[in-house]
Design a protein around this motif. Sequence first.
Motif, PDB file in Angstrom:
ATOM      1  N   ILE A  15       4.850   7.790   0.975  1.00 29.71           N
ATOM      2  CA  ILE A  15       4.145   7.216  -0.165  1.00 29.71           C
ATOM      3  C   ILE A  15       3.065   8.203  -0.579  1.00 29.71           C
ATOM      4  O   ILE A  15       2.315   8.682   0.284  1.00 29.71           O
ATOM      5  CB  ILE A  15       3.475   5.870   0.215  1.00 29.71           C
ATOM      6  N   PRO A  16       2.951   8.508  -1.859  1.00 27.45           N
ATOM      7  CA  PRO A  16       1.851   9.383  -2.296  1.00 27.45           C
ATOM      8  C   PRO A  16       0.503   8.763  -1.929  1.00 27.45           C
ATOM      9  O   PRO A  16       0.347   7.539  -1.974  1.00 27.45           O
ATOM     10  CB  PRO A  16       2.022   9.455  -3.817  1.00 27.45           C
ATOM     11  N   PRO A  17      -0.491   9.584  -1.567  1.00 32.11           N
ATOM     12  CA  PRO A  17      -1.794   9.046  -1.142  1.00 32.11           C
ATOM     13  C   PRO A  17      -2.420   8.078  -2.148  1.00 32.11           C
ATOM     14  O   PRO A  17      -2.983   7.061  -1.753  1.00 32.11           O
ATOM     15  CB  PRO A  17      -2.655  10.298  -0.951  1.00 32.11           C
ATOM     16  N   GLY A  18      -2.326   8.348  -3.432  1.00 32.41           N
ATOM     17  CA  GLY A  18      -2.902   7.440  -4.432  1.00 32.41           C
ATOM     18  C   GLY A  18      -2.232   6.081  -4.402  1.00 32.41           C
ATOM     19  O   GLY A  18      -2.896   5.042  -4.498  1.00 32.41           O
ATOM     20  N   THR A  19      -0.929   6.074  -4.256  1.00 32.78           N
ATOM     21  CA  THR A  19      -0.186   4.812  -4.170  1.00 32.78           C
ATOM     22  C   THR A  19      -0.536   4.084  -2.877  1.00 32.78           C
ATOM     23  O   THR A  19      -0.723   2.868  -2.864  1.00 32.78           O
ATOM     24  CB  THR A  19       1.334   5.071  -4.244  1.00 32.78           C
ATOM     25  N   PHE A  20      -0.649   4.830  -1.789  1.00 33.05           N
ATOM     26  CA  PHE A  20      -1.039   4.268  -0.496  1.00 33.05           C
ATOM     27  C   PHE A  20      -2.360   3.512  -0.622  1.00 33.05           C
ATOM     28  O   PHE A  20      -2.488   2.369  -0.206  1.00 33.05           O
ATOM     29  CB  PHE A  20      -1.150   5.412   0.527  1.00 33.05           C
ATOM     30  N   HIS A  21      -3.350   4.164  -1.224  1.00 30.75           N
ATOM     31  CA  HIS A  21      -4.667   3.528  -1.378  1.00 30.75           C
ATOM     32  C   HIS A  21      -4.615   2.364  -2.362  1.00 30.75           C
ATOM     33  O   HIS A  21      -5.281   1.348  -2.165  1.00 30.75           O
ATOM     34  CB  HIS A  21      -5.713   4.554  -1.809  1.00 30.75           C
ATOM     35  N   GLY A  22      -3.796   2.490  -3.400  1.00 34.18           N
ATOM     36  CA  GLY A  22      -3.640   1.398  -4.361  1.00 34.18           C
ATOM     37  C   GLY A  22      -3.040   0.159  -3.714  1.00 34.18           C
ATOM     38  O   GLY A  22      -3.495  -0.966  -3.954  1.00 34.18           O
ATOM     39  N   ILE A  23      -2.044   0.365  -2.876  1.00 34.63           N
ATOM     40  CA  ILE A  23      -1.417  -0.751  -2.153  1.00 34.63           C
ATOM     41  C   ILE A  23      -2.447  -1.429  -1.250  1.00 34.63           C
ATOM     42  O   ILE A  23      -2.516  -2.656  -1.171  1.00 34.63           O
ATOM     43  CB  ILE A  23      -0.185  -0.258  -1.359  1.00 34.63           C
ATOM     44  N   THR A  24      -3.267  -0.608  -0.588  1.00 38.60           N
ATOM     45  CA  THR A  24      -4.323  -1.152   0.266  1.00 38.60           C
ATOM     46  C   THR A  24      -5.308  -1.981  -0.554  1.00 38.60           C
ATOM     47  O   THR A  24      -5.671  -3.100  -0.161  1.00 38.60           O
ATOM     48  CB  THR A  24      -5.063   0.000   0.983  1.00 38.60           C
ATOM     49  N   LEU A  25      -5.735  -1.452  -1.690  1.00 40.36           N
ATOM     50  CA  LEU A  25      -6.705  -2.161  -2.530  1.00 40.36           C
ATOM     51  C   LEU A  25      -6.128  -3.456  -3.093  1.00 40.36           C
ATOM     52  O   LEU A  25      -6.831  -4.468  -3.174  1.00 40.36           O
ATOM     53  CB  LEU A  25      -7.211  -1.257  -3.647  1.00 40.36           C
ATOM     54  N   ILE A  26      -4.862  -3.435  -3.478  1.00 46.09           N
ATOM     55  CA  ILE A  26      -4.231  -4.667  -3.971  1.00 46.09           C
ATOM     56  C   ILE A  26      -4.273  -5.736  -2.880  1.00 46.09           C
ATOM     57  O   ILE A  26      -4.672  -6.874  -3.133  1.00 46.09           O
ATOM     58  CB  ILE A  26      -2.780  -4.407  -4.426  1.00 46.09           C
ATOM     59  N   GLY A  27      -3.889  -5.379  -1.670  1.00 44.97           N
ATOM     60  CA  GLY A  27      -3.920  -6.340  -0.569  1.00 44.97           C
ATOM     61  C   GLY A  27      -5.319  -6.878  -0.331  1.00 44.97           C
ATOM     62  O   GLY A  27      -5.514  -8.082  -0.139  1.00 44.97           O
ATOM     63  N   ALA A  28      -6.313  -5.991  -0.381  1.00 49.04           N
ATOM     64  CA  ALA A  28      -7.698  -6.408  -0.136  1.00 49.04           C
ATOM     65  C   ALA A  28      -8.212  -7.322  -1.241  1.00 49.04           C
ATOM     66  O   ALA A  28      -8.860  -8.339  -0.964  1.00 49.04           O
ATOM     67  CB  ALA A  28      -8.587  -5.174   0.001  1.00 49.04           C
ATOM     68  N   VAL A  29      -7.933  -6.987  -2.491  1.00 53.68           N
ATOM     69  CA  VAL A  29      -8.409  -7.810  -3.617  1.00 53.68           C
ATOM     70  C   VAL A  29      -7.740  -9.182  -3.592  1.00 53.68           C
ATOM     71  O   VAL A  29      -8.406 -10.216  -3.733  1.00 53.68           O
ATOM     72  CB  VAL A  29      -8.176  -7.091  -4.967  1.00 53.68           C
ATOM     73  N   VAL A  30      -6.431  -9.209  -3.407  1.00 52.39           N
ATOM     74  CA  VAL A  30      -5.729 -10.495  -3.378  1.00 52.39           C
ATOM     75  C   VAL A  30      -6.211 -11.334  -2.196  1.00 52.39           C
ATOM     76  O   VAL A  30      -6.435 -12.543  -2.326  1.00 52.39           O
ATOM     77  CB  VAL A  30      -4.194 -10.309  -3.346  1.00 52.39           C
ATOM     78  N   ALA A  31      -6.432 -10.714  -1.036  1.00 47.91           N
ATOM     79  CA  ALA A  31      -6.941 -11.453   0.124  1.00 47.91           C
ATOM     80  C   ALA A  31      -8.335 -12.008  -0.156  1.00 47.91           C
ATOM     81  O   ALA A  31      -8.636 -13.152   0.198  1.00 47.91           O
ATOM     82  CB  ALA A  31      -6.960 -10.561   1.358  1.00 47.91           C
ATOM     83  N   ALA A  32      -9.187 -11.227  -0.809  1.00 49.42           N
ATOM     84  CA  ALA A  32     -10.541 -11.689  -1.117  1.00 49.42           C
ATOM     85  C   ALA A  32     -10.509 -12.861  -2.099  1.00 49.42           C
ATOM     86  O   ALA A  32     -11.210 -13.867  -1.905  1.00 49.42           O
ATOM     87  CB  ALA A  32     -11.377 -10.542  -1.683  1.00 49.42           C
ATOM     88  N   VAL A  33      -9.677 -12.751  -3.127  1.00 46.15           N
ATOM     89  CA  VAL A  33      -9.574 -13.838  -4.117  1.00 46.15           C
ATOM     90  C   VAL A  33      -8.988 -15.088  -3.456  1.00 46.15           C
ATOM     91  O   VAL A  33      -9.475 -16.206  -3.667  1.00 46.15           O
ATOM     92  CB  VAL A  33      -8.728 -13.399  -5.337  1.00 46.15           C
ATOM     93  N   THR A  34      -7.972 -14.908  -2.647  1.00 45.48           N
ATOM     94  CA  THR A  34      -7.356 -16.046  -1.959  1.00 45.48           C
ATOM     95  C   THR A  34      -8.347 -16.702  -0.999  1.00 45.48           C
ATOM     96  O   THR A  34      -8.411 -17.935  -0.909  1.00 45.48           O
ATOM     97  CB  THR A  34      -6.085 -15.593  -1.211  1.00 45.48           C
ATOM     98  N   THR A  35      -9.130 -15.898  -0.318  1.00 45.97           N
ATOM     99  CA  THR A  35     -10.156 -16.447   0.569  1.00 45.97           C
ATOM    100  C   THR A  35     -11.188 -17.234  -0.225  1.00 45.97           C
ATOM    101  O   THR A  35     -11.585 -18.338   0.167  1.00 45.97           O
ATOM    102  CB  THR A  35     -10.848 -15.318   1.367  1.00 45.97           C
TER     103      THR A  35
END
Length: 171
Positions: A15-35
């Motif tokens: 996975i390109p590094p930018g995509t890697f970090h984007g995937i991480t941020l998506i997971g974090a944002v969705v987890a924060a909103v869900t929480t």
Amino acid sequence: MSKIGTSVQAAAMNIPPGTFHGITLIGAVVAAVTTFLTLAAALPAWAMFLGWVGFNASAQTTREGVANLAAFLLGIVFGAATGLLIAWLTPRFGDLSTPLAVFGDVVLVLSLRALPRINNPLAYFLGLISFFAAGQPPSLRLLAALAAAGVLGAIGAGIANVLQGRLARAG
């Protein structure tokens, strides 16, 4: 972690590094909103995360995730039934009541791996854990709260998976 470290991980995952970090941020944002939504609904965040993990446990597709959610919810019900069984057995068997009930749970859950679709023991066990972690006697109110929190977690997991998949395909 250093940029080199994350670049090596991203390359190892192809996975390109930018995509890697984007995937991480998506997971974090969705987890924060869900929480936030879970807490706003006065539901236990830990149960939401068990639902999130249950949805993703060995799931490769959304259909498998939904089947895992069903197993998770059944696990909560099994937990409540086990709580009632332990209370019924305790006057008869004392300290052996909980091991006997757990034996029954494990036989049931591991036997359900033969079911078509709703066959993920890990998801069932996460539901059982959700019930027992609440540390409360069985009640419809408790079951509803745990189920609602787990469903919110599963929805969050599903949304994160979809968004992360889109980013991965675009990247």
